[in-house]
Enzyme design. Structure first.
Site, PDB file in Angstrom:
ATOM      1  N   LYS A 100      30.386  37.779  33.817  1.00 52.29           N
ATOM      2  CA  LYS A 100      30.969  38.682  32.586  1.00 52.29           C
ATOM      3  C   LYS A 100      32.284  38.642  32.920  1.00 52.29           C
ATOM      4  CE  LYS A 100      31.386  43.460  33.566  1.00 52.29           C
ATOM      5  NZ  LYS A 100      32.723  43.974  33.522  1.00 52.29           N
ATOM      6  N   ASN A 101      32.774  38.942  34.399  1.00 46.82           N
ATOM      7  CA  ASN A 101      34.292  39.076  34.533  1.00 46.82           C
ATOM      8  C   ASN A 101      35.169  37.847  34.386  1.00 46.82           C
ATOM      9  OD1 ASN A 101      33.696  41.549  34.839  1.00 46.82           O
ATOM     10  ND2 ASN A 101      33.927  41.926  36.817  1.00 46.82           N
ATOM     11  N   ARG A 124      37.623  47.557  29.141  1.00 52.84           N
ATOM     12  CA  ARG A 124      39.010  47.654  30.002  1.00 52.84           C
ATOM     13  C   ARG A 124      39.539  46.185  29.723  1.00 52.84           C
ATOM     14  NH1 ARG A 124      42.267  50.084  33.698  1.00 52.84           N
ATOM     15  NH2 ARG A 124      42.896  48.474  35.488  1.00 52.84           N
ATOM     16  N   CYS A 132      34.515  51.203  31.780  1.00 54.71           N
ATOM     17  CA  CYS A 132      33.886  52.060  32.801  1.00 54.71           C
ATOM     18  C   CYS A 132      34.823  53.063  33.312  1.00 54.71           C
ATOM     19  CB  CYS A 132      33.265  51.240  33.889  1.00 54.71           C
ATOM     20  SG  CYS A 132      31.796  50.380  33.508  1.00 54.71           S
ATOM     21  N   ARG A 146      42.658  54.178  36.744  1.00 55.19           N
ATOM     22  CA  ARG A 146      42.753  52.651  36.819  1.00 55.19           C
ATOM     23  C   ARG A 146      44.157  52.335  36.068  1.00 55.19           C
ATOM     24  NH1 ARG A 146      36.942  50.121  34.747  1.00 55.19           N
ATOM     25  NH2 ARG A 146      37.810  48.417  35.922  1.00 55.19           N
ATOM     26  N   PRO A 147      45.190  52.530  36.987  1.00 53.31           N
ATOM     27  CA  PRO A 147      46.401  52.200  36.283  1.00 53.31           C
ATOM     28  C   PRO A 147      46.502  50.447  36.055  1.00 53.31           C
ATOM     29  CG  PRO A 147      46.569  52.481  38.543  1.00 53.31           C
ATOM     30  CD  PRO A 147      45.184  52.745  38.277  1.00 53.31           C
ATOM     31  N   ILE A 148      47.440  50.382  35.155  1.00 53.69           N
ATOM     32  CA  ILE A 148      47.693  48.794  34.829  1.00 53.69           C
ATOM     33  C   ILE A 148      49.340  48.455  35.227  1.00 53.69           C
ATOM     34  CG2 ILE A 148      46.077  48.260  33.277  1.00 53.69           C
ATOM     35  CD1 ILE A 148      48.074  48.812  30.915  1.00 53.69           C
ATOM     36  N   ASP A 149      49.776  49.362  36.302  1.00 50.52           N
ATOM     37  CA  ASP A 149      51.112  49.399  36.461  1.00 50.52           C
ATOM     38  C   ASP A 149      51.698  47.594  36.684  1.00 50.52           C
ATOM     39  OD1 ASP A 149      49.500  50.332  38.659  1.00 50.52           O
ATOM     40  OD2 ASP A 149      51.217  50.086  39.554  1.00 50.52           O
ATOM     41  N   GLN A 150      50.876  47.206  37.522  1.00 51.32           N
ATOM     42  CA  GLN A 150      50.789  45.746  38.407  1.00 51.32           C
ATOM     43  C   GLN A 150      50.880  44.953  37.333  1.00 51.32           C
ATOM     44  OE1 GLN A 150      51.808  45.382  41.682  1.00 51.32           O
ATOM     45  NE2 GLN A 150      51.841  47.924  41.339  1.00 51.32           N
ATOM     46  N   ASP A 195      31.660  46.231  42.914  1.00 51.29           N
ATOM     47  CA  ASP A 195      30.607  46.222  41.889  1.00 51.29           C
ATOM     48  C   ASP A 195      28.922  46.154  42.312  1.00 51.29           C
ATOM     49  OD1 ASP A 195      32.966  46.098  40.104  1.00 51.29           O
ATOM     50  OD2 ASP A 195      32.604  44.140  39.585  1.00 51.29           O
ATOM     51  N   ILE A 238      38.027  50.538  46.866  1.00 51.91           N
ATOM     52  CA  ILE A 238      38.652  50.149  45.634  1.00 51.91           C
ATOM     53  C   ILE A 238      38.702  51.063  44.829  1.00 51.91           C
ATOM     54  CG2 ILE A 238      38.721  48.191  43.891  1.00 51.91           C
ATOM     55  CD1 ILE A 238      38.632  47.107  46.565  1.00 51.91           C
ATOM     56  N   ARG A 242      26.642  46.486  28.112  1.00 50.89           N
ATOM     57  CA  ARG A 242      27.908  45.806  28.315  1.00 50.89           C
ATOM     58  C   ARG A 242      28.011  44.588  29.013  1.00 50.89           C
ATOM     59  NH1 ARG A 242      31.937  49.191  30.812  1.00 50.89           N
ATOM     60  NH2 ARG A 242      32.820  47.180  30.786  1.00 50.89           N
TER      61      ARG A 242
HETATM   62  N1  EPU Z   1      45.457  48.783  40.336  1.00 51.21           N
HETATM   63  C1  EPU Z   1      46.249  49.586  40.467  1.00 51.21           C
HETATM   64  N2  EPU Z   1      47.391  48.987  39.591  1.00 51.21           N
HETATM   65  C2  EPU Z   1      47.072  47.918  38.609  1.00 51.21           C
HETATM   66  C3  EPU Z   1      45.779  47.433  38.654  1.00 51.21           C
HETATM   67  C4  EPU Z   1      44.784  47.897  39.515  1.00 51.21           C
HETATM   68  O1  EPU Z   1      46.599  50.510  41.209  1.00 51.21           O
HETATM   69  O2  EPU Z   1      48.085  47.758  37.892  1.00 51.21           O
HETATM   70  C5  EPU Z   1      44.347  49.355  41.453  1.00 51.21           C
HETATM   71  C6  EPU Z   1      42.727  49.806  40.739  1.00 51.21           C
HETATM   72  O3  EPU Z   1      42.779  51.041  40.222  1.00 51.21           O
HETATM   73  C7  EPU Z   1      41.996  49.476  41.703  1.00 51.21           C
HETATM   74  C8  EPU Z   1      42.195  48.552  42.555  1.00 51.21           C
HETATM   75  O4  EPU Z   1      43.531  48.142  42.150  1.00 51.21           O
HETATM   76  O5  EPU Z   1      41.884  50.552  42.653  1.00 51.21           O
HETATM   77  C9  EPU Z   1      41.557  47.106  42.109  1.00 51.21           C
HETATM   78  O6  EPU Z   1      41.519  46.933  40.565  1.00 51.21           O
HETATM   79  P1  EPU Z   1      41.465  45.592  39.828  1.00 51.21           P
HETATM   80  O7  EPU Z   1      42.685  45.472  38.909  1.00 51.21           O
HETATM   81  O8  EPU Z   1      41.132  44.543  40.871  1.00 51.21           O
HETATM   82  O9  EPU Z   1      40.272  45.917  38.731  1.00 51.21           O
HETATM   83  P2  EPU Z   1      40.190  45.296  37.354  1.00 51.21           P
HETATM   84  O10 EPU Z   1      40.868  44.152  37.318  1.00 51.21           O
HETATM   85  O11 EPU Z   1      40.333  46.462  36.377  1.00 51.21           O
HETATM   86  C10 EPU Z   1      38.048  44.121  37.830  1.00 51.21           C
HETATM   87  C11 EPU Z   1      36.553  44.025  37.410  1.00 51.21           C
HETATM   88  C12 EPU Z   1      35.714  45.214  37.545  1.00 51.21           C
HETATM   89  C13 EPU Z   1      35.915  45.152  39.385  1.00 51.21           C
HETATM   90  C14 EPU Z   1      37.290  44.898  39.767  1.00 51.21           C
HETATM   91  C15 EPU Z   1      37.373  45.057  41.159  1.00 51.21           C
HETATM   92  C16 EPU Z   1      36.864  42.973  35.184  1.00 51.21           C
HETATM   93  C17 EPU Z   1      37.204  42.964  33.842  1.00 51.21           C
HETATM   94  N3  EPU Z   1      36.555  43.864  35.958  1.00 51.21           N
HETATM   95  O12 EPU Z   1      38.718  45.125  37.468  1.00 51.21           O
HETATM   96  O13 EPU Z   1      34.445  45.306  37.343  1.00 51.21           O
HETATM   97  O14 EPU Z   1      35.276  46.415  39.891  1.00 51.21           O
HETATM   98  O15 EPU Z   1      37.938  43.949  39.224  1.00 51.21           O
HETATM   99  O16 EPU Z   1      36.646  43.874  41.713  1.00 51.21           O
HETATM  100  O17 EPU Z   1      37.041  41.854  35.660  1.00 51.21           O
HETATM  101  C18 EPU Z   1      32.399  45.698  36.585  1.00 51.21           C
HETATM  102  O18 EPU Z   1      32.112  44.468  36.517  1.00 51.21           O
HETATM  103  O19 EPU Z   1      31.722  46.646  36.719  1.00 51.21           O
HETATM  104  C19 EPU Z   1      33.833  46.171  36.864  1.00 51.21           C
HETATM  105  C20 EPU Z   1      34.245  47.348  36.992  1.00 51.21           C
END
Ligand code: EPU
Length: 428
Positions: free
Chosen positions: A22-23, A92, A116, A121-125, A304, A326, A396
């Site tokens: 999925k991811n 997301r 979810c 779950r910020p996207i600042d990075q 996960d 995480i 999903r």
């Molecule tokens: N984070 C920040 N700033 C950012 C991005 C992330 O602070 O700009 C923090 C997040 O809040 C979190 C950590 O960094 O605490 C890791 O987040 P990451 O960005 O790696 O997560 P993601 O890309 O949003 C993906 C998977 C998630 C999985 C995480 C961690 C997808 C679509 N989603 O999320 O999958 O839990 O990586 O491995 O790839 C799931 O499949 O159930 C799921 C939630």
């Protein structure tokens, strides 16, 4: 709306085939729009997140055709239109449309992504990366606008190791002028999968799967074919279900290396797991004992699988502590497991599980995708029938969950929600 009914106590045995990740899929579909000709992707999981993304691409002019587990995306008609808020909010991973649209058109407009509810779950990075490449990012009435005169490669150090930010920056940087270096990048297998597709399209990417990724931008990317890697989290979920209830369960179409942290932990707990080529076999275990688990970025124990493995820890003898480093609020499944008789306390980022408990079927709610998986596993072990609402979360990310579990001997089915249950779900 429906609920999932699980009748517990039926042993699992036989074979289950794992689908595509999925991811990966949710990043590969947006990545396809960067090409100038059609991209064919196979081993596509049949899940609602994929449907939402296909609809998004169609909405902006892409021609998407799907036959079985193969999708072909012809991106030639895609226009840089704002993305519809409703669809974007459903998941997301719609944030990958930002990087892909920015790379292709030097602009994008998109509502704030949903997905979810695992706490903040910020996207600042992601935004830090886009800005470093030359984009101006603004938040206008709840939508994010990205605009760049041109994208120029840059050195980007991620303050947080993020799967999403790493992939999103790659999507934009493959079309930027010159060299981009992503430092402190995430190393998940799905990142390598996306880099493989982009490389087949003609991109120049080195180091995916390590913490430094180097990208030399290209003006044009072409169509190609790609096969998605197996879903390590789906596989892990069946491995855990088999550890709870199984005898000789064969999990097929897996890459065992991607599951090393889970297999090592299960081994420590006394679960009998063997791997061979692309198959993992879970044999009947004599006694399963509790363990302490900490989720980490790859190759550590995946967040996960934190929720699904908690259900196994409820069965395991002794006390276990599971800590999620995480997502600190990924514990919404705990109250539901308690309703079924589990003895668990949550303190901060950790859950303390007093194992060896017999679960009883109950009415429970899946608050997110992996919480749903945890409750299904608990339902398989429980006395009587467990009724799970919030099934749309499970759909999903798990393809054909009932069929696959039924194939292993489980008993589960769906029933429509009563009016009262629908109202309760809406108000909660
Ligand atoms: N984070 C920040 N700033 C950012 C991005 C992330 O602070 O700009 C923090 C997040 O809040 C979190 C950590 O960094 O605490 C890791 O987040 P990451 O960005 O790696 O997560 P993601 O890309 O949003 C993906 C998977 C998630 C999985 C995480 C961690 C997808 C679509 N989603 O999320 O999958 O839990 O990586 O491995 O790839 C799931 O499949 O159930 C799921 C939630």
């Amino acid at each position: 709306m429906e609920k999932l009914m699980v009748e517990g106590g039926h042993p699992l045995t036989g074979e289950v085939q794992i689908g595509g990740a999925k991811n990966s899929a949710v990043a590969l579909i947006p990545a396809a729009l960067l090409a100038d000709s059609p991209v064919r992707i196979d081993n596509l999981p049949n899940i609602s997140d994929v449907e939402v993304l296909s609809d998004l691409l169609t909405h902006i002019g892409g021609h998407v055709t799907q036959k079985g587990d193969e999708i072909t995306i012809d991106p030639r008609g895609i226009k840089p239109m704002p993305l519809p808020n409703g669809r974007v909010k459903q998941m997301r991973a719609s944030y990958y449309m930002m990087g892909a649209m920015l790379g292709k058109f030097k602009k994008a407009a998109i509502g704030l992504p949903g997905g979810c509810n695992l706490g903040p779950r910020p996207i600042d990075q992601h935004i830090k990366g886009f800005e470093a490449l030359g984009a101006v990012v603004t938040n206008e009435q709840g939508s994010i606008y990205l605009r760049a005169k041109e994208l120029v490669g840059a050195r980007i150090y991620l303050d947080v190791v993020s799967v999403g930010a790493t992939i999103n920056i790659m999507l934009a940087a493959v079309k930027a002028k010159g060299k981009t270096i992503i430092e402190n990048a995430a190393k998940e297998p799905e990142i390598i999968d996306v880099a493989t597709l982009l490389s087949s399209m003609g991109a120049d990417i080195k180091g995916a799967g390590t913490d430094v990724i180097r990208i030399e931008g290209k003006e044009q990317l072409k169509g190609c074919g790609h096969s998605i890697i197996p879903d390590r989290i789906e596989a892990g979920t069946y491995i855990i279900a088999a550890a709870c209830m199984g005898t000789d369960v064969k999990i097929k179409n897996v890459i065992p290396d991607h599951l090393e942290s889970l297999i090592a932990k299960l081994d420590e707990m006394g679960v009998n797991v063997q791997s061979d080529d692309d198959v993992i076999i879970v044999e009947k275990s004599k006694q399963i004992t509790g363990a302490d688990i900490k989720t980490l970025v790859h190759p550590g124990f995946p967040t996960d699988l934190q929720q699904p493995v908690t259900s196994l820890l409820v069965k395991a003898k002794g006390t276990s502590i599971i800590t999620d480093t995480i997502y600190n609020a990924r514990f919404k499944h705990i109250d539901e497991l308690r309703r079924m008789g589990a003895d668990i306390k949550v303190e901060g980022r950790s859950a303390m599980i007093n194992g060896g408990k017999r679960l009883e079927g109950a009415r429970v709610k899946a608050s997110d995708l992996r919480a749903g998986a945890a409750l299904v596993i608990a339902g398989l072990m429980a006395n009587g029938v467990t009724e799970i609402t919030g099934v749309h979360h499970i759909d999903r990310g798990y393809e054909s969950l009932e069929e696959k579990l039924k194939g292993l001997g489980a008993k589960l089915w769906r029933e429509p929600l009563s009016h009262e249950e629908q109202e309760q779900l809406k108000s909660s």
